[in-house]
Design a protein around this motif. Structure first.
Motif, mmCIF file in Angstrom:
data_model
loop_
_atom_site.group_PDB
_atom_site.id
_atom_site.type_symbol
_atom_site.label_atom_id
_atom_site.label_comp_id
_atom_site.label_asym_id
_atom_site.label_seq_id
_atom_site.Cartn_x
_atom_site.Cartn_y
_atom_site.Cartn_z
ATOM 1 N N HIS A 1 34.351 30.485 37.397
ATOM 2 C CA HIS A 1 34.319 30.486 35.939
ATOM 3 C C HIS A 1 33.291 29.457 35.471
ATOM 4 O O HIS A 1 33.145 28.402 36.092
ATOM 5 C CB HIS A 1 35.696 30.122 35.366
ATOM 6 C CG HIS A 1 36.719 31.191 35.560
ATOM 7 N ND1 HIS A 1 37.521 31.265 36.666
ATOM 8 C CD2 HIS A 1 37.054 32.241 34.783
ATOM 9 C CE1 HIS A 1 38.314 32.311 36.569
ATOM 10 N NE2 HIS A 1 38.052 32.927 35.437
ATOM 11 N N GLN B 1 34.142 39.209 39.442
ATOM 12 C CA GLN B 1 35.431 39.858 39.213
ATOM 13 C C GLN B 1 35.417 41.216 39.895
ATOM 14 O O GLN B 1 34.358 41.764 40.184
ATOM 15 C CB GLN B 1 35.691 40.002 37.720
ATOM 16 C CG GLN B 1 35.929 38.658 37.066
ATOM 17 C CD GLN B 1 36.447 38.825 35.676
ATOM 18 O OE1 GLN B 1 35.723 39.263 34.819
ATOM 19 N NE2 GLN B 1 37.699 38.478 35.484
ATOM 20 N N ASP B 2 36.592 41.744 40.106
ATOM 21 C CA ASP B 2 36.685 42.987 40.866
ATOM 22 C C ASP B 2 36.394 44.253 40.067
ATOM 23 O O ASP B 2 36.044 45.271 40.629
ATOM 24 C CB ASP B 2 38.079 43.118 41.502
ATOM 25 C CG ASP B 2 38.272 42.117 42.629
ATOM 26 O OD1 ASP B 2 37.270 41.700 43.229
ATOM 27 O OD2 ASP B 2 39.430 41.765 42.892
ATOM 28 N N GLY C 1 41.843 34.348 29.850
ATOM 29 C CA GLY C 1 42.526 35.634 29.922
ATOM 30 C C GLY C 1 41.834 36.650 30.805
ATOM 31 O O GLY C 1 42.292 37.786 30.924
ATOM 32 N N LEU C 2 40.741 36.266 31.438
ATOM 33 C CA LEU C 2 39.987 37.210 32.270
ATOM 34 C C LEU C 2 40.654 37.510 33.597
ATOM 35 O O LEU C 2 40.417 38.545 34.193
ATOM 36 C CB LEU C 2 38.582 36.665 32.556
ATOM 37 C CG LEU C 2 37.614 36.597 31.391
ATOM 38 C CD1 LEU C 2 36.302 35.979 31.847
ATOM 39 C CD2 LEU C 2 37.374 37.980 30.794
ATOM 40 N N GLY C 3 41.444 36.580 34.086
ATOM 41 C CA GLY C 3 42.052 36.770 35.392
ATOM 42 C C GLY C 3 41.207 36.172 36.493
ATOM 43 O O GLY C 3 40.366 35.307 36.266
ATOM 44 N N VAL C 4 41.391 36.687 37.689
ATOM 45 C CA VAL C 4 40.761 36.126 38.880
ATOM 46 C C VAL C 4 39.268 36.435 38.895
ATOM 47 O O VAL C 4 38.834 37.544 38.600
ATOM 48 C CB VAL C 4 41.425 36.699 40.160
ATOM 49 C CG1 VAL C 4 40.732 36.196 41.412
ATOM 50 C CG2 VAL C 4 42.902 36.353 40.174
ATOM 51 N N ARG D 1 38.066 33.243 28.181
ATOM 52 C CA ARG D 1 37.789 33.094 29.621
ATOM 53 C C ARG D 1 39.091 32.989 30.414
ATOM 54 O O ARG D 1 39.227 33.583 31.479
ATOM 55 C CB ARG D 1 36.917 31.858 29.841
ATOM 56 C CG ARG D 1 36.506 31.645 31.289
ATOM 57 C CD ARG D 1 35.799 30.323 31.495
ATOM 58 N NE ARG D 1 36.665 29.239 31.065
ATOM 59 C CZ ARG D 1 36.247 28.120 30.477
ATOM 60 N NH1 ARG D 1 34.969 27.920 30.263
ATOM 61 N NH2 ARG D 1 37.102 27.196 30.124
#
Length: 183
Positions: A45, A143-144, A38-41, A36
């Motif tokens: 979460h 997430q984008d 390492g997923l980024g923005v 989780r």
């Protein structure tokens, strides 16, 4: 009792969700948290204490009655099965939700979920319209971009399943019952 979201300017009602789930072990939660992280923005979460794999879900517009909770608990008590070994092998995101998935069929898990669903149906209760069991652990929302990648396998032995009352959007999970799975 009907709850409203805790925002002064909102009339939006709180959705109540009853769901059966498998909860990762403490060791698995640590490994899941690393993935989780390492997923980024993302917009949000899923916190460690709310990580789970949903087996069955029912959304209700108001606080569940004791009768439906009693019926769900009685149905769950009729289900016997061996403990389950769960293995998550891939991270998947579609731009809205990111999750961990097995990456390959898990027939023992599927058989257990069907057994539970049939016991609940025998009690006259059906899951959300369109509910389809898709084994996963949700990591984040909003997430984008989408992605699919393998991760080092995350494994745990599920020795019980739980019934949880969730106040959707308020990030509150209240355990209502636990049932052991055999050795």
């Amino acid at each position: 009792m009907t709850l409203r979201r805790p925002f002064d300017d909102s009339d939006e009602l709180v959705l109540h969700r009853l769901f059966f789930a498998l909860i990762p072990s403490a060791e698995a939660v640590e490994e899941i948290a690393r993935v989780r992280g390492g997923l980024g923005v993302a917009k949000s979460h899923v916190l460690d204490h709310r990580l789970h794999m949903t087996l069955w879900a029912l959304d209700l517009p108001m606080t569940p009655t004791p009768g439906i909770i009693d019926d769900l608990c009685a149905a769950a008590a009729k289900v016997s099965a061996p403990a389950l070994r769960l293995v998550l092998r891939e991270a998947v995101g579609n731009g809205q939700v990111a999750c961990l998935k097995p990456g390959e069929p898990m027939p023992v898990l599927k058989a257990f979920q069907q057994k539970l669903q049939l016991a609940i149906a025998d009690a006259g209760i059906w899951p959300n319209r369109g509910f389809r069991f898709d084994p996963h652990v949700t990591l984040a929302y909003g997430q984008d971009e989408g992605f699919r990648r393998e991760v080092l396998p995350i494994s745990w032995r599920a020795g019980e399943f739980v019934l949880i009352h969730s106040l959707v959007g308020l990030t509150e999970h209240v355990p209502l019952g636990r049932w052991a799975l055999g050795a």
